[in-house]
Design an enzyme around this catalytic site. Structure first.
Site, PDB file in Angstrom:
ATOM      1  N   LYS A 126       0.767  -1.085   0.028  1.00 12.37           N
ATOM      2  CA  LYS A 126      -0.268  -0.153   0.096  1.00 12.37           C
ATOM      3  C   LYS A 126       0.494   1.326  -0.185  1.00 12.37           C
ATOM      4  O   LYS A 126       1.773   1.412   0.431  1.00 12.37           O
ATOM      5  CB  LYS A 126      -0.653  -0.112   1.325  1.00 12.37           C
ATOM      6  CG  LYS A 126      -2.149   1.032   0.833  1.00 12.37           C
ATOM      7  CD  LYS A 126      -3.221   0.625   0.328  1.00 12.37           C
ATOM      8  CE  LYS A 126      -4.260   0.861  -0.022  1.00 12.37           C
ATOM      9  NZ  LYS A 126      -5.669  -0.342  -0.356  1.00 12.37           N
ATOM     10  N   ASP A 166      -6.903   4.629  -4.854  1.00 13.65           N
ATOM     11  CA  ASP A 166      -7.502   3.585  -3.253  1.00 13.65           C
ATOM     12  C   ASP A 166      -8.042   5.233  -3.551  1.00 13.65           C
ATOM     13  O   ASP A 166      -8.257   6.047  -4.516  1.00 13.65           O
ATOM     14  CB  ASP A 166      -6.315   3.785  -2.103  1.00 13.65           C
ATOM     15  CG  ASP A 166      -6.550   2.871  -1.237  1.00 13.65           C
ATOM     16  OD1 ASP A 166      -7.706   1.805  -1.142  1.00 13.65           O
ATOM     17  OD2 ASP A 166      -7.040   3.402  -0.192  1.00 13.65           O
TER      18      ASP A 166
HETATM   19  N1  GLU Z   1      -7.018   0.297  -3.211  1.00 12.71           N
HETATM   20  C1  GLU Z   1      -7.577  -1.311  -3.109  1.00 12.71           C
HETATM   21  C2  GLU Z   1      -7.901  -2.072  -2.418  1.00 12.71           C
HETATM   22  O1  GLU Z   1      -8.392  -1.125  -0.632  1.00 12.71           O
HETATM   23  C3  GLU Z   1      -7.399  -1.553  -4.764  1.00 12.71           C
HETATM   24  C4  GLU Z   1      -5.709  -1.926  -5.229  1.00 12.71           C
HETATM   25  C5  GLU Z   1      -5.379  -2.781  -6.321  1.00 12.71           C
HETATM   26  O2  GLU Z   1      -5.823  -2.307  -7.332  1.00 12.71           O
HETATM   27  O3  GLU Z   1      -4.542  -3.270  -5.906  1.00 12.71           O
HETATM   28  O4  GLU Z   1      -8.399  -3.034  -2.292  1.00 12.71           O
END
Ligand code: GLU
Length: 453
Positions: A126, A166
């Site tokens: 993240k 995100d």
């Molecule tokens: N931010 C999204 C999540 O919380 C997607 C992350 C992604 O597609 O890599 O899963």
């Protein structure tokens, strides 16, 4: 709590006392894993849990950018490379003034188990920044994204770490980030997901989190002989996840009564239909406006200012059958949870990551309500990101129907795995335990197999 998990939690609190969200995520996870400790001694022997709470790598960097007045601005950028035991680090980038190490570590921790649940080969990561995109011009956002990528670029790669969107990062930001990477490296490779369909993006990626949430909830309801037909649903948030949750709920014959943003709550008891949803999409995605405007446009709706500092959220007081928190972490506190249960809500499906506080979680468990945790219910987004990676590797683009079909299958598989893990290791219908345990077992197996790294 078991001695082993309690000791580890004490350690996490001791070394990172100022990371409340990370501590919360670890607390909730360890509570689910507690039951396994005696049955699976190899977890303790190989110190799997101790390794899981320590990110493989944390990258923090300066992001300098010039605003429209020609002034230099400095933000802090991050990438948490949490766990790559089952595949390249994978997870979104969040741009929001609240972003700090605690929030990103909690998100990266959750992501590790979420990604495992998708059945695809993706580790957990993240990142993001405390940059606030609200009120910034397109050019300011572009300059920020270019500067952010200038540093991030050296840490990512299609087989190493593949960021995505995100909160605060959608198609516009991914486009700017991707353009900068391509220019710097002279390479067109799938180093980001959520790209536009004209440059390697997957169809259905924007819809995937919301659609997946409704698909998984539908599978759970079906197993109980219930459906969405004619049911009233509460949805919080009004961004990408909320919009496509509403869209799929409408496809399923449900009625949606609410939306929100960080300034307030919108209640439309007459129902947010296709036409009103189209208005919301333009309002939020094109005009980048606030949800308060909806109530000026559609007089039957009521807008209540609410910024989260109040002791409960009026959105969760609306009478409904099912609730879908799609805004942000800790948006449902104990009082909110009590309101939901008192009003007869039978299922809470989390579109956001960790939207319920520990107290709300405990109350849901006690009340016997169907509670589907974000790491399972919002996994559709990252699942389609995984499908985007597969399409990029093949240099192919699948049709929207092909992607949607795979998404539906993945959400069904997630239901089967969290349901059976709950029955085998915890109690029937405890999807919180089921998701933690099913997600964990695969990561743990991969970590043990690969030795002490
Ligand atoms: N931010 C999204 C999540 O919380 C997607 C992350 C992604 O597609 O890599 O899963």
């Amino acid at each position: 709590m078991h001695d082993v998990t309690q000791k580890l939690l004490d350690h996490v609190v001791k070394v990172d006392p100022h990371q409340p969200e990370f501590i919360q995520a670890v607390t909730s996870f360890l509570a689910s894993i507690d039951n396994l400790v005696d049955d699976l001694p190899q977890i303790v022997y190989h110190k799997v849990l101790d390794r899981l709470v320590e990110p493989e790598r944390v990258i923090m960097f300066r992001v300098p950018w010039i605003d429209d007045d020609g002034q230099l601005q400095i933000n802090r950028g991050y990438r948490i490379q949490m766990n790559s035991a089952i595949g390249p680090y994978k997870g979104g980038l969040r741009l929001h003034p609240s972003v700090n190490l605690s929030i990103l570590k909690f998100l990266a921790f959750e992501q590790t188990f979420k990604n495992s649940l998708t059945g695809l080969a993706m580790g957990g990561g993240k990142g993001g920044s405390d940059f606030n995109p609200k009120g910034k011009s397109d050019n300011e956002v572009m300059r920020f994204c270019q500067s952010f990528m200038t540093e991030l670029s050296r840490h990512i790669g299609e087989d190493t770490d593949v960021p995505a969107g995100d909160i605060g990062v959608g198609g516009r930001e991914i486009g700017y980030l991707y353009g900068q990477y391509r220019r710097m490296n002279n390479k067109s490779v799938g180093i980001l997901t959520g790209k536009g369909p004209s440059f390697g993006g997957s169809y259905i990626r924007p819809e995937a989190t919301g659609y997946g949430l409704v698909y998984l909830s539908a599978a759970i309801l079906e197993s109980k002989g219930k459906s969405f037909e004619g049911k009233t649903c509460l949805v919080s948030g009004s961004g990408n996840v909320a919009q496509y949750t509403v869209e799929k709920l409408l496809h399923m014959g449900a009625k949606v009564a609410t939306l929100s943003d960080s300034s307030g709550v919108l209640i439309d008891e007459s129902g947010i239909d296709e036409k009103k949803l189209a208005y919301v999409k333009t309002l939020k995605n094109v005009r980048r406006g606030r949800i308060a405007e909806y109530a000026q446009q559609f007089k039957e709706a009521v807008y209540i200012p609410h910024n989260g500092s109040e002791d409960s959220n009026p959105l969760w007081e609306v009478k409904a059958d099912y609730a879908f928190p799609c805004a942000t972490q800790n948006e449902i506190n104990l009082k909110d949870a009590q309101h939901l249960v008192a009003n007869g809500v039978q299922l809470v499906g989390e579109g956001a990551n960790m939207p319920s506080t520990l107290e709300a979680d405990a109350f849901f468990k006690e009340s016997g309500i169907l509670h589907v945790p974000g790491k399972a219910s919002n996994a559709g987004g990252v699942a389609v990101s995984g499908l985007e990676m597969a399409q990029n590797s093949q240099r192919l683009q699948w049709t929207p129907q092909q992607v949607d079909q795979q998404l539906q299958q993945i959400m069904k598989n997630i239901f089967v795995s969290i349901n059976s893990a709950a029955e085998k290791y915890s109690t029937k219908d405890n999807y919180v335990d089921g998701a933690n345990i099913a997600g964990f077992l695969k990561v743990s197996e991969a970590m043990i197999a690969q030795g002490y790294v």
